[in-house]
Design a protein around this motif. Structure first.
Motif, mmCIF file in Angstrom:
data_model
loop_
_atom_site.group_PDB
_atom_site.id
_atom_site.type_symbol
_atom_site.label_atom_id
_atom_site.label_comp_id
_atom_site.label_asym_id
_atom_site.label_seq_id
_atom_site.Cartn_x
_atom_site.Cartn_y
_atom_site.Cartn_z
ATOM 1 N N LYS A 127 0.831 -1.204 0.000
ATOM 2 C CA LYS A 127 0.000 0.000 0.000
ATOM 3 C C LYS A 127 0.869 1.259 0.000
ATOM 4 O O LYS A 127 1.997 1.264 0.488
ATOM 5 C CB LYS A 127 -0.935 -0.004 1.203
ATOM 6 N N SER A 128 0.285 2.316 -0.528
ATOM 7 C CA SER A 128 0.993 3.580 -0.690
ATOM 8 C C SER A 128 0.593 4.574 0.395
ATOM 9 O O SER A 128 -0.446 4.435 1.041
ATOM 10 C CB SER A 128 0.663 4.187 -2.063
ATOM 11 N N HIS A 153 -9.027 -5.057 -8.591
ATOM 12 C CA HIS A 153 -7.711 -4.499 -8.878
ATOM 13 C C HIS A 153 -7.656 -3.678 -10.168
ATOM 14 O O HIS A 153 -8.399 -2.717 -10.343
ATOM 15 C CB HIS A 153 -6.663 -5.622 -8.881
ATOM 16 N N ASP A 171 -10.629 3.880 -7.529
ATOM 17 C CA ASP A 171 -9.698 2.866 -7.036
ATOM 18 C C ASP A 171 -9.720 2.884 -5.510
ATOM 19 O O ASP A 171 -9.361 3.886 -4.883
ATOM 20 C CB ASP A 171 -8.292 3.168 -7.561
ATOM 21 N N THR A 228 -8.001 0.523 -3.739
ATOM 22 C CA THR A 228 -6.990 -0.438 -3.290
ATOM 23 C C THR A 228 -5.603 0.091 -2.954
ATOM 24 O O THR A 228 -4.856 -0.598 -2.265
ATOM 25 C CB THR A 228 -6.819 -1.538 -4.353
ATOM 26 N N PRO A 229 -5.150 1.278 -3.420
ATOM 27 C CA PRO A 229 -3.717 1.546 -3.315
ATOM 28 C C PRO A 229 -3.232 2.096 -1.991
ATOM 29 O O PRO A 229 -2.041 1.995 -1.685
ATOM 30 C CB PRO A 229 -3.471 2.572 -4.428
ATOM 31 N N CYS A 230 -4.101 2.673 -1.174
ATOM 32 C CA CYS A 230 -3.654 3.456 -0.025
ATOM 33 C C CYS A 230 -3.535 2.635 1.253
ATOM 34 O O CYS A 230 -4.330 1.737 1.509
ATOM 35 C CB CYS A 230 -4.620 4.614 0.227
ATOM 36 N N PHE A 249 4.113 6.351 -3.762
ATOM 37 C CA PHE A 249 4.404 4.926 -3.723
ATOM 38 C C PHE A 249 5.909 4.738 -3.607
ATOM 39 O O PHE A 249 6.668 5.176 -4.478
ATOM 40 C CB PHE A 249 3.885 4.234 -4.984
ATOM 41 N N TRP A 284 2.876 9.071 -7.421
ATOM 42 C CA TRP A 284 2.273 8.036 -8.261
ATOM 43 C C TRP A 284 1.033 8.613 -8.930
ATOM 44 O O TRP A 284 0.194 9.222 -8.275
ATOM 45 C CB TRP A 284 1.899 6.826 -7.405
#
Length: 396
Positions: A90-91, A240, A271, A273-275, A290, A295
């Motif tokens: 994760k970012s 994803h 989205d 999912t990234p955090c 990221f 990012w």
């Protein structure tokens, strides 16, 4: 506090199910009949759960095994996975415009297509998406599509309940409940996953396989919806990267970009999912970093999920003002090996996805989380029923 059970009676085992020695009871009407299809799924659950617990840091434990642990109500066990081995690190995400759901719903007024993704091993995302879907259908969206659904999920039926044959991720009780709710409300369900004949050859490269799947998904959505009614207002629930419109500033190869190019319809893409999680509620993310570098998101919006907190090993986000924590009847708790505890509404067959499902190890005292109503609670091992099912009533 875990509520005491109001136990009505015990049910006898179906004649086709295995029984623990000396545990047969008097005949009851009707007996509990085990669905072969559901029991096959339970065997798979137990295989994945056993492998996960044996080696949480393995490659497969970060994939199917981790997803199964989540389907079994044990998100707490995901903490056993070493962070350094996570497939989807994760970012760091700065907090953006505030309330994610409210802002997404506001922006969706200008769109006919909303595409939102999940991490398949994080059922919290399904809970957030369920709330978003309820808001969007209330505001005029008429269709809900999900890669999670098999063809059976959209087959007309006399009732609204979700069955094991409807999909894999749909076996998550909270997603199963959402599908049942949408059926009852008259929302059109759309199945669009790649069909066997649309897959790349077995010797295809990874890129070729991805391209075949993304192309099939986009074409199937067009065939099912947009070719006949391009103005349809639809929510598309993906996993994803299927949500990405862009990658590194260029149109992506993923489904969302292909659907946009083929139809000319610009979707609102989100989205989840990234955090890294933060705070107590979903918020829109601002700048995303990221591994120390800025990012560029491939979607219109990025949302940061809240931190998942646990009480008695169960995630608090699954609780509401209406739910209650219910102790698993002592007779159903395992004394050796793993057991799957399932609670179904009284009258529902074994092929119906339960209202709650829980993996238990010997000595664990972890509650079911249930709405008020009448239930049948059952314990299963790989070979079938472990004990006589118990009927209970959850009071308000």
């Amino acid at each position: 506090m875990v509520r005491a059970l109001l136990v009505a009676s015990a049910l006898t085992l179906a004649s086709c199910a295995s029984q623990a020695p000396g545990q047969q009871g008097a005949a009851a009407d009707p007996p509990y009949v085990v669905s072969e299809e559901m029991q096959d799924a339970r065997r798979e659950y137990l295989q994945h759960a056993g492998a996960f617990l044996a080696d949480p840091g393995s490659d497969t434990s970060r994939g199917w095994h981790q997803q199964t642990i989540a389907l079994l109500g044990r998100e707490d066990l995901q903490a056993l996975i070493p962070e350094s081995t996570n497939w989807f690190p994760k970012s760091d995400c700065a907090e953006g415009a505030g309330d994610a759901i409210g802002e997404i719903v506001r922006r969706a007024e200008a769109y006919s297509v909303v595409i939102v993704n999940e991490d398949h091993a994080v059922p919290q995302h399904r809970g957030v998406i369920a709330g978003l879907v309820r808001e969007l259908t209330a505001s005029g969206f008429t269709h809900y599509a999900a890669e999670a659904m098999y063809p059976d999920a959209v087959t007309p039926r006399d009732d609204h309940a979700t069955r094991v044959s409807d999909g894999w991720y749909t076996q998550d009780p909270q997603l199963a409940a959402l599908l049942a709710e949408l059926r009852a409300a008259g929302t059109t369900l759309v199945q669009y996953e790649q069909r066997p004949e649309q897959r790349a050859p077995d010797d295809a490269s990874m890129d070729e396989s991805i391209n075949a799947r993304e192309e099939a998904q986009a074409n199937n959505l067009i065939e099912a919806v947009f070719a006949r009614a391009p103005e349809t207002r639809i929510i598309i629930h993906v996993g994803h990267a299927h949500v990405y419109e862009m990658v590194n500033g260029q149109p992506s190869v993923w489904m969302a970009a292909r659907l946009k190019a083929k139809t000319g319809i610009d979707p609102l893409t989100i989205d989840l999912t990234p955090c890294k999680p933060g705070g107590a509620a979903p918020v829109l993310a601002g700048e995303v970093t990221f591994r120390g570098n800025p990012w560029a998101p491939g979607t219109d919006l990025v949302a940061r999920m809240p931190v998942v907190t646990f009480t008695s090993n169960r995630p608090d986000y699954r609780r509401s003002a209406e739910t209650q924590d219910i102790a698993v009847p002592e007779a159903l708790r395992p004394v050796s090996g793993l057991a799957i505890i399932e609670a179904r509404r009284a009258g529902e067959g074994d092929e119906i996805v339960p209202s709650d499902r829980l993996l238990l190890r010997p000595g664990e005292e972890i509650p079911l989380i249930l709405m008020p109503g009448d239930y049948v609670v059952v314990a299963f091992g790989a070979e079938g029923l472990l004990e006589r099912p118990v009927q209970l009533t959850v009071t308000r």
